[in-house]
Design a protein around this motif. Structure first.
Motif, PDB file in Angstrom:
ATOM      1  N   THR A 168       0.752  -1.311  -0.049  1.00  0.00           N
ATOM      2  CA  THR A 168      -0.027  -0.058  -0.004  1.00  0.00           C
ATOM      3  C   THR A 168       0.874   1.330  -0.030  1.00  0.00           C
ATOM      4  O   THR A 168       0.103   2.263  -0.327  1.00  0.00           O
ATOM      5  CB  THR A 168      -0.887   0.010   1.167  1.00  0.00           C
ATOM      6  N   ALA A 169       2.081   1.242   0.408  1.00  0.00           N
ATOM      7  CA  ALA A 169       2.995   2.412   0.291  1.00  0.00           C
ATOM      8  C   ALA A 169       4.312   1.942   0.266  1.00  0.00           C
ATOM      9  O   ALA A 169       4.863   0.535   0.696  1.00  0.00           O
ATOM     10  CB  ALA A 169       2.776   3.127   1.665  1.00  0.00           C
ATOM     11  N   SER A 170       5.299   2.714  -0.451  1.00  0.00           N
ATOM     12  CA  SER A 170       6.680   2.497  -0.512  1.00  0.00           C
ATOM     13  C   SER A 170       7.495   3.763  -0.678  1.00  0.00           C
ATOM     14  O   SER A 170       6.832   4.542  -1.049  1.00  0.00           O
ATOM     15  CB  SER A 170       6.984   1.577  -1.637  1.00  0.00           C
ATOM     16  N   ASP A 171       8.915   3.508  -0.209  1.00  0.00           N
ATOM     17  CA  ASP A 171       9.706   4.560  -0.353  1.00  0.00           C
ATOM     18  C   ASP A 171      10.938   4.063  -0.197  1.00  0.00           C
ATOM     19  O   ASP A 171      11.392   2.952   0.220  1.00  0.00           O
ATOM     20  CB  ASP A 171       9.317   5.766   0.446  1.00  0.00           C
ATOM     21  N   GLY A 172      11.979   5.050  -0.826  1.00  0.00           N
ATOM     22  CA  GLY A 172      13.485   4.649  -0.775  1.00  0.00           C
ATOM     23  C   GLY A 172      13.659   3.621  -2.019  1.00  0.00           C
ATOM     24  O   GLY A 172      14.513   2.598  -1.699  1.00  0.00           O
ATOM     25  N   ALA A 173      13.454   4.082  -3.202  1.00  0.00           N
ATOM     26  CA  ALA A 173      13.844   3.280  -4.542  1.00  0.00           C
ATOM     27  C   ALA A 173      15.185   2.863  -4.526  1.00  0.00           C
ATOM     28  O   ALA A 173      15.875   3.652  -4.254  1.00  0.00           O
ATOM     29  CB  ALA A 173      13.335   3.729  -5.573  1.00  0.00           C
ATOM     30  N   PHE A 174      15.546   1.617  -4.962  1.00  0.00           N
ATOM     31  CA  PHE A 174      16.861   1.507  -5.255  1.00  0.00           C
ATOM     32  C   PHE A 174      16.982   0.518  -6.163  1.00  0.00           C
ATOM     33  O   PHE A 174      16.031  -0.449  -6.650  1.00  0.00           O
ATOM     34  CB  PHE A 174      17.709   0.847  -3.939  1.00  0.00           C
ATOM     35  N   ASP A 175      18.191   0.464  -7.101  1.00  0.00           N
ATOM     36  CA  ASP A 175      18.244  -0.724  -8.090  1.00  0.00           C
ATOM     37  C   ASP A 175      18.961  -1.900  -7.470  1.00  0.00           C
ATOM     38  O   ASP A 175      20.012  -1.648  -6.622  1.00  0.00           O
ATOM     39  CB  ASP A 175      19.164  -0.319  -9.312  1.00  0.00           C
ATOM     40  N   THR A 176      18.749  -3.174  -7.891  1.00  0.00           N
ATOM     41  CA  THR A 176      19.142  -4.317  -7.268  1.00  0.00           C
ATOM     42  C   THR A 176      19.087  -5.461  -8.364  1.00  0.00           C
ATOM     43  O   THR A 176      18.646  -5.248  -9.495  1.00  0.00           O
ATOM     44  CB  THR A 176      18.548  -4.860  -5.860  1.00  0.00           C
ATOM     45  N   GLN A 177      19.949  -6.631  -7.968  1.00  0.00           N
ATOM     46  CA  GLN A 177      19.968  -7.743  -8.605  1.00  0.00           C
ATOM     47  C   GLN A 177      19.169  -8.894  -7.687  1.00  0.00           C
ATOM     48  O   GLN A 177      19.592  -9.023  -6.895  1.00  0.00           O
ATOM     49  CB  GLN A 177      21.317  -8.233  -9.187  1.00  0.00           C
ATOM     50  N   GLU A 178      18.298  -9.718  -8.437  1.00  0.00           N
ATOM     51  CA  GLU A 178      17.721 -10.638  -7.758  1.00  0.00           C
ATOM     52  C   GLU A 178      17.742 -12.011  -8.696  1.00  0.00           C
ATOM     53  O   GLU A 178      17.713 -11.959  -9.881  1.00  0.00           O
ATOM     54  CB  GLU A 178      16.149 -10.329  -7.520  1.00  0.00           C
ATOM     55  N   GLY A 179      17.657 -13.089  -7.836  1.00  0.00           N
ATOM     56  CA  GLY A 179      17.550 -14.308  -8.587  1.00  0.00           C
ATOM     57  C   GLY A 179      16.309 -14.903  -8.048  1.00  0.00           C
ATOM     58  O   GLY A 179      15.549 -14.335  -7.317  1.00  0.00           O
ATOM     59  N   CYS A 180      15.842 -16.192  -8.791  1.00  0.00           N
ATOM     60  CA  CYS A 180      14.500 -16.810  -8.424  1.00  0.00           C
ATOM     61  C   CYS A 180      14.696 -18.206  -8.771  1.00  0.00           C
ATOM     62  O   CYS A 180      15.473 -18.618  -9.859  1.00  0.00           O
ATOM     63  CB  CYS A 180      13.520 -16.107  -9.479  1.00  0.00           C
ATOM     64  N   LEU A 181      14.189 -19.094  -7.648  1.00  0.00           N
ATOM     65  CA  LEU A 181      14.067 -20.390  -7.940  1.00  0.00           C
ATOM     66  C   LEU A 181      13.629 -20.850  -9.253  1.00  0.00           C
ATOM     67  O   LEU A 181      13.935 -21.941 -10.136  1.00  0.00           O
ATOM     68  CB  LEU A 181      13.388 -21.216  -6.966  1.00  0.00           C
ATOM     69  N   SER A 182      12.651 -20.246  -9.898  1.00  0.00           N
ATOM     70  CA  SER A 182      11.805 -20.466 -10.928  1.00  0.00           C
ATOM     71  C   SER A 182      12.697 -19.940 -12.380  1.00  0.00           C
ATOM     72  O   SER A 182      12.104 -20.501 -13.456  1.00  0.00           O
ATOM     73  CB  SER A 182      10.433 -19.712 -10.984  1.00  0.00           C
ATOM     74  N   LEU A 183      13.443 -19.203 -12.108  1.00  0.00           N
ATOM     75  CA  LEU A 183      14.372 -18.940 -13.360  1.00  0.00           C
ATOM     76  C   LEU A 183      15.914 -18.828 -13.189  1.00  0.00           C
ATOM     77  O   LEU A 183      16.154 -18.856 -12.042  1.00  0.00           O
ATOM     78  CB  LEU A 183      13.980 -17.140 -13.655  1.00  0.00           C
ATOM     79  N   ALA A 184      16.570 -19.202 -14.228  1.00  0.00           N
ATOM     80  CA  ALA A 184      17.986 -19.344 -13.950  1.00  0.00           C
ATOM     81  C   ALA A 184      18.710 -17.850 -14.470  1.00  0.00           C
ATOM     82  O   ALA A 184      18.170 -16.916 -14.784  1.00  0.00           O
ATOM     83  CB  ALA A 184      18.448 -19.881 -15.486  1.00  0.00           C
ATOM     84  N   GLY A 185      19.656 -17.536 -13.219  1.00  0.00           N
ATOM     85  CA  GLY A 185      20.243 -16.327 -13.179  1.00  0.00           C
ATOM     86  C   GLY A 185      19.852 -15.274 -12.622  1.00  0.00           C
ATOM     87  O   GLY A 185      18.796 -15.522 -11.741  1.00  0.00           O
ATOM     88  N   GLU A 186      20.251 -14.043 -12.523  1.00  0.00           N
ATOM     89  CA  GLU A 186      19.809 -13.076 -11.770  1.00  0.00           C
ATOM     90  C   GLU A 186      19.516 -11.815 -12.612  1.00  0.00           C
ATOM     91  O   GLU A 186      20.001 -11.742 -14.014  1.00  0.00           O
ATOM     92  CB  GLU A 186      20.799 -12.455 -10.864  1.00  0.00           C
ATOM     93  N   ARG A 187      18.339 -11.024 -12.445  1.00  0.00           N
ATOM     94  CA  ARG A 187      18.160  -9.950 -13.249  1.00  0.00           C
ATOM     95  C   ARG A 187      17.978  -8.783 -12.238  1.00  0.00           C
ATOM     96  O   ARG A 187      17.551  -8.738 -11.199  1.00  0.00           O
ATOM     97  CB  ARG A 187      16.792 -10.432 -13.715  1.00  0.00           C
ATOM     98  N   ARG A 188      18.118  -7.537 -13.230  1.00  0.00           N
ATOM     99  CA  ARG A 188      17.934  -6.297 -12.239  1.00  0.00           C
ATOM    100  C   ARG A 188      16.596  -5.911 -12.370  1.00  0.00           C
ATOM    101  O   ARG A 188      15.832  -6.126 -12.844  1.00  0.00           O
ATOM    102  CB  ARG A 188      18.593  -5.204 -13.421  1.00  0.00           C
ATOM    103  N   THR A 189      16.314  -5.308 -11.165  1.00  0.00           N
ATOM    104  CA  THR A 189      15.049  -4.904 -10.642  1.00  0.00           C
ATOM    105  C   THR A 189      14.933  -3.757  -9.657  1.00  0.00           C
ATOM    106  O   THR A 189      15.886  -3.535  -9.255  1.00  0.00           O
ATOM    107  CB  THR A 189      14.153  -6.017 -10.160  1.00  0.00           C
ATOM    108  N   LEU A 190      13.896  -2.984  -9.718  1.00  0.00           N
ATOM    109  CA  LEU A 190      13.873  -1.596  -8.727  1.00  0.00           C
ATOM    110  C   LEU A 190      13.026  -2.243  -7.520  1.00  0.00           C
ATOM    111  O   LEU A 190      11.978  -2.803  -7.776  1.00  0.00           O
ATOM    112  CB  LEU A 190      13.014  -0.806  -9.585  1.00  0.00           C
TER     113      LEU A 190
END
Length: 139
Positions: free
Chosen positions: A76-98
């Motif tokens: 319902t609310a968010s603040d302090g945006a930052f860029d990061t890299q994340e992985g996921c068990l359902s996908l191979a590798g990491e991807r950039r996300t906000l």
């Protein structure tokens, strides 16, 4: 019961339906599957085990590493945006996300009682990733 990890992108891109009291077995299967993959995973959404329901489970470091379950979570609310890299068990590798450093979430607990909570840091990031899964968004 531990379930296999879903890797079908078309399934993962489908927004999940609201969780209901009849989904108790899926909630427990999600927790069991997260616990079985805890060495390489800190959160899961039900669609990652083939269940198209708005259920997430995550390791909450603020609660000593206990697995927390949220039903029908909505940020319902968010603040302090930052860029990061994340992985996921359902996908191979990491991807950039906000992501955001602080979020507020409306959700229901396992007894379907309405809750509202604020999360920061790593726990907030995990929840955002899993809520994205519920919304059919994959990194």
């Amino acid at each position: 019961m531990q379930r296999p990890i879903m890797t079908s992108r078309s399934f993962l891109r489908t927004p999940s339906e609201p969780a209901e009291p009849s989904d108790e077995a899926a909630m427990q299967d999600l927790v069991d599957t997260l616990e079985a993959n805890r060495s390489r995973c800190v959160g899961m959404a039900a669609n990652m085990i083939g269940v198209g329901k708005r259920i997430i489970a995550f390791v909450d470091e603020d609660l000593g590493g206990r697995v927390t379950v949220m039903l029908n979570p909505v940020i319902t609310a968010s603040d302090g945006a930052f860029d990061t890299q994340e992985g996921c068990l359902s996908l191979a590798g990491e991807r950039r996300t906000l992501r955001y450093r602080r979020i507020e979430v409306d959700y229901e607990d396992r007894r379907f009682r309405a809750r509202h909570a604020t999360f920061t840091g790593w726990t907030a990031q995990i929840i955002q990733h899993e809520v994205d899964h519920c919304n059919g968004i994959i990194i």
